[in-house]
Design an enzyme around this catalytic site. Structure first.
Site, PDB file in Angstrom:
ATOM      1  N   THR A 148       3.486   5.860   2.478  1.00  0.00           N
ATOM      2  CA  THR A 148       4.423   6.628   1.654  1.00  0.00           C
ATOM      3  C   THR A 148       4.940   5.804   0.483  1.00  0.00           C
ATOM      4  OG1 THR A 148       5.142   7.707   3.666  1.00  0.00           O
ATOM      5  CG2 THR A 148       6.577   7.941   1.738  1.00  0.00           C
ATOM      6  N   GLU A 149       4.801   6.357  -0.717  1.00  0.00           N
ATOM      7  CA  GLU A 149       5.321   5.717  -1.936  1.00  0.00           C
ATOM      8  C   GLU A 149       4.874   4.256  -2.050  1.00  0.00           C
ATOM      9  OE1 GLU A 149       7.054   7.629  -4.138  1.00  0.00           O
ATOM     10  OE2 GLU A 149       6.880   9.335  -2.796  1.00  0.00           O
ATOM     11  N   MET A 150       3.676   3.962  -1.512  1.00  0.00           N
ATOM     12  CA  MET A 150       3.081   2.616  -1.599  1.00  0.00           C
ATOM     13  C   MET A 150       3.899   1.550  -0.865  1.00  0.00           C
ATOM     14  SD  MET A 150       0.365   2.755  -3.808  1.00  0.00           S
ATOM     15  CE  MET A 150      -0.286   4.015  -4.891  1.00  0.00           C
TER      16      MET A 150
END
Lengths: 431, 391
Positions: B145-147
């Site tokens: 998620t979101e890197m």
């Protein structure tokens, strides 16, 4: 007894409790045989006039620049500079003024002119202008109704200048009625313009009626008013029906409610701290804070920080029916006000069969027996009281039954009789 | 010879409806179906369909020389199934070309990698199974998620059997190093790390249509000259973006589709090679391990977790949510699992952020008037969910 009364609002067009209280009082006065003419900045025509004659200030053509009004005008003139001089003069009026100007070379006696002003009757940005114009209308009404009233009665600072003006014109005694002071609204950081108007009204008045002894003390101590002319007459409450709303309860948990503006005056932060304490002992309770205000965001952060936000809910501002629904869903109602001249909402809660906890710093605490009273700052005592009411049904049952009786017995008729005594005293015993 | 790795993220949160205190105990539908449907339809028509079509034609035109990779979050897939099945079909057609790699992530685009290792594992398993079912590929590359990435998360991911992971080329962890090389996890070096080229990726994500940008208008030639320049030496340039950049965040009339089409044509003509993350991890040798003890992300200037764990509202909501884990597992009820996953969408917590500067505002349109409103609404839903779990 014939009364010329000045108010800022009248049901059904109301913003707060002031209009409701005025309506209740005038009903009571009518029952006691008094005739009341009620002047309000803006009337809509749908007011209940069975008990009172409502006079619309927006329809009164008043004389501006009169010498009698000089000092009041002087005091508020600076606010008036930007406004239109003759905003709503009709064509005929304009023509006749023009005639006069031609004949006399100028308007009458220097700066006197007549006009009608369309009040908003709200609490907007030009409030101060409306307050000063209302004073001019007050003088005109007193002139118009000469010999038709025995006493003048003005509710809250917005109408004090009108009351003073009417007194100067008619020479009749003035009674001012304090529903709230600037100290209640703002703590120690008072708006000095408002304070000055309040003080001028109380000083010029023959009698001052406060809605509680708490307020009476503020009038004497903070405004320096002669205690001999101040007295307390507690508010009452009128209920539209005797049936308490029964909302479907979808949640079995006990619900403890705070309902009001989320501002310094109402003490919302004490409710939060007490909630956290109660939840430690009774994790199944739920707390609801209904309302909005400048402290809301800070309160939300505090609730999050305390880690109770799954048990502490915010509803935002509630309207008429939603308020009734909220009461119907509540098991305890809390009003932890830091300073509350009277406080009508606990009475509404009691009417809906909800036991109440109120702060000792509220006017209503002086008249209620079946309410738990705590100091607003005493979070432990507040938590204790909440816990007791949700855990011991015998206690809450008693408060519900007795509270219902108590609140039903609080009648405006009784308050009106006391007010009539104040009128008589003002007429017969000038100080 | 230059190599480019293209990866697109597709995520749609299930947005919550206005859920008031009075709804509690009465209403168990928490999502704003109208808003979700409208948004998914819009994105489908403006982005998914036209961009998929473009990719299909480019893949055909260049006979397989173009390779791309995707991950679709579970909540995005759920909503496409419901509101835009044709979008899902078009992703399947892309999968059939054999030129597309599908990357795994958490099912609900959640923060579970930080808050709950067990839930993290479950979410990844769910998503992997869904991807395999839909596209016939078992993912070997993972993108959180979101890197979000740290050494510990990387280790957990490698234990789940992944061989490569995609994350942010954050300046504060790279220092003098370049994102254009392959790296390895510090605890288990068998997990390869692909780092996003933040500059080149965000030129498209944020700046493409920004008329105050001194490089506007951006042409394919100019962009290609940056890729070829000495500033971008290295093994592979990783362009990782939200897929919605094409046609949704950057409207069709900004010329983004034409730009992309020209870029691919020119790049392939000049001999640039496009490969998928899996191929990157297999072909290149890691130049070193990366030590990242504190989690990074691709969000905001700080590239850290403060967009979700920054204030007391967010911390409270997240800790209250994950405290329900055991109850949800014990209940073992499909409806409860569904709500539990909806509530884990990281977007809900992003809406509660009180940070002043966030460059992600384009990608995260906040449906709430203030972080406080977002918090109140979320807590009302969560409180009702907890009530049902405990009933």
């Amino acid at each position: 007894m014939r009364v010329l009364m000045f108010g800022w609002e009248f049901p059904p067009h109301i913003a707060g409790g002031l209009g409701t209280a005025c309506y209740g009082l005038t009903r009571g006065l009518a029952r006691a045989g008094a005739e009341v003419i009620f002047v309000v900045p803006k009337a809509y025509g749908d007011e209940d006039q069975r008990f009172v004659r409502v006079l619309n200030a927006s329809e009164v053509e008043a004389e501006y620049g009169n010498a009698v009004m000089g000092d009041i005008w002087e005091r508020v003139k600076f606010i008036h500079i930007d406004s239109n001089i003759v905003p709503y003069a009709s064509e005929e009026e304009f023509a006749s003024e023009g005639e006069k100007a031609k004949k006399g070379g100028s308007f009458r006696d220097g700066d006197i002119w007549r006009e009608r002003f369309n009040f908003s009757g709200k609490y907007g940005t030009n409030l101060m202008e409306e307050v000063s114009r209302f004073a001019v209308v007050g003088a005109e009404v007193a002139r118009m109704l000469e010999g038709q009233f025995d006493v003048i009665h003005a509710h809250d600072w917005l109408t004090y200048y009108a009351g003073i003006a009417a007194k100067r014109i008619s020479g009749k005694p003035l009674v001012v009625h304090i529903h709230a002071t600037e100290y209640d609204r703002s703590g120690e950081n008072v708006n000095t313009t408002v304070y000055n108007i309040e003080k001028a009204g109380m000083s010029a008045a023959d009698r001052v009626i406060a809605v509680s002894h708490l307020t009476e003390n503020i009038v004497v101590n903070k405004y320096g008013i002669d205690p001999r002319k101040v007295c307390a007459v507690h508010n009452a409450v009128r209920f539209a029906s005797n049936e308490a709303d029964q909302a479907e309860r979808a949640i079995p948990d006990k619900i403890i409610t705070f309902l009001g503006r989320i501002t310094f005056q109402k003490g919302p932060e004490y409710f939060v701290e007490a909630a956290a304490k109660v939840l430690k002992r009774e994790p199944k309770a739920r707390f609801v804070m209904a309302g909005s205000g400048d402290m809301l965001n800070g309160i939300i952060r505090r609730v999050a920080k305390l880690g109770i936000s799954d048990r502490f809910h915010f509803t935002g501002f509630l309207r008429g029916e939603e308020v009734q629904r909220m009461f119907a869903l509540s098991d305890v109602y809390v009003m932890p006000s830091v300073s509350e001249p009277f406080g009508i909402s606990p009475l509404e809660a009691m009417k809906s069969n909800v036991p109440v906890i109120i702060s000792k710093q509220s006017g209503v605490a002086e008249v209620l027996k079946y309410a738990i009273k705590v100091d607003y700052w005493d979070v432990d005592a507040l938590a204790d009281a909440i816990y007791g009411l949700i855990k011991y049904p015998a206690l809450s049952d008693m408060f519900i039954t007795k509270g219902q009786e108590e609140v039903t017995a609080m009648k405006w008729n009784n308050a009106a009789l006391k007010v009539i005594d104040v009128y008589k005293d003002a007429i017969n015993n000038p100080l | 010879m230059k190599t480019i790795c293209l990866y697109f993220q597709i995520h749609q949160p299930l947005r919550l409806k206005k859920y008031r205190f009075f709804n509690m105990g009465v209403d168990t539908n928490y999502t704003d179906d109208h808003l979700n449907r409208t948004t998914v339809r819009q994105v489908t028509e403006k982005c998914y369909l036209p961009m998929n079509e473009l990719l299909l034609s480019l893949i055909k035109r260049h006979a397989g020389a173009l390779r791309v990779s995707f991950s679709l979050s579970g909540t995005a897939i759920e909503q496409m199934r419901q509101y835009a099945p044709e979008a899902l079909d078009s992703f399947r057609r892309l999968a059939e070309t054999g030129a597309v790699e599908f990357v795994a992530e958490t099912y609900s685009h959640s923060l579970s990698s930080i808050t709950s290792p067990e839930e993290f594992k479950k979410e990844v398993e769910l998503h992997t199974a869904l991807t395999e079912e839909l596209f016939g590929q078992k993912p070997t590359t993972f993108r959180n998620t979101e890197m979000i990435y740290s050494d510990a998360i990387g280790e957990a991911v490698s234990q789940m059997g992944f061989t490569a992971m995609i994350t942010e080329g954050a300046k504060h962890i790279l220092g003098w190093k370049s994102s254009n090389y392959l790296y390895a996890n510090a605890i288990n070096p068998r997990l390869k790390l692909l780092l996003r080229n933040a500059r080149l990726s965000d030129d498209l994500r944020y700046r493409f249509s920004d008329r105050t940008w001194n490089e506007w208008p951006l042409t394919a030639d100019k962009y290609l000259s940056w890729i070829m320049s000495d500033n971008n030496q290295g093994d592979v340039i990783n362009l990782f973006l939200d897929y919605e950049t094409f046609g949704y965040h950057q409207n069709a009339d900004t010329g983004i589709f034409d730009f992309f089409s020209h870029l691919i044509d020119k790049a392939i003509n000049e001999g640039i090679e496009f490969i998928t993350p899996k191929a990157v991890a297999e072909r290149f040798q890691p130049v070193s391990v990366l030590h990242i003890p504190y989690a990074i992300s691709w969000t905001d200037e700080e590239r850290d977790l403060t967009a979700w764990f920054g204030n007391e509202l967010q911390n409270e909501a997240i800790s209250k949510l994950y405290a329900q884990r055991d109850k949800v597992y014990a209940a073992n009820n499909d409806e409860f699992f569904h709500v539990w996953r909806i509530l884990q969408n990281s977007n809900h917590f992003y809406y509660m952020s009180t940070k002043w500067f966030s460059d992600n505002s384009v990608a995260n349109v906040n449906p709430y008037g203030s972080p406080y409103e977002a918090f109140i609404n979320y807590m009302n839903v969560l409180s009702d969910f907890i009530r049902r779990l405990e009933a």
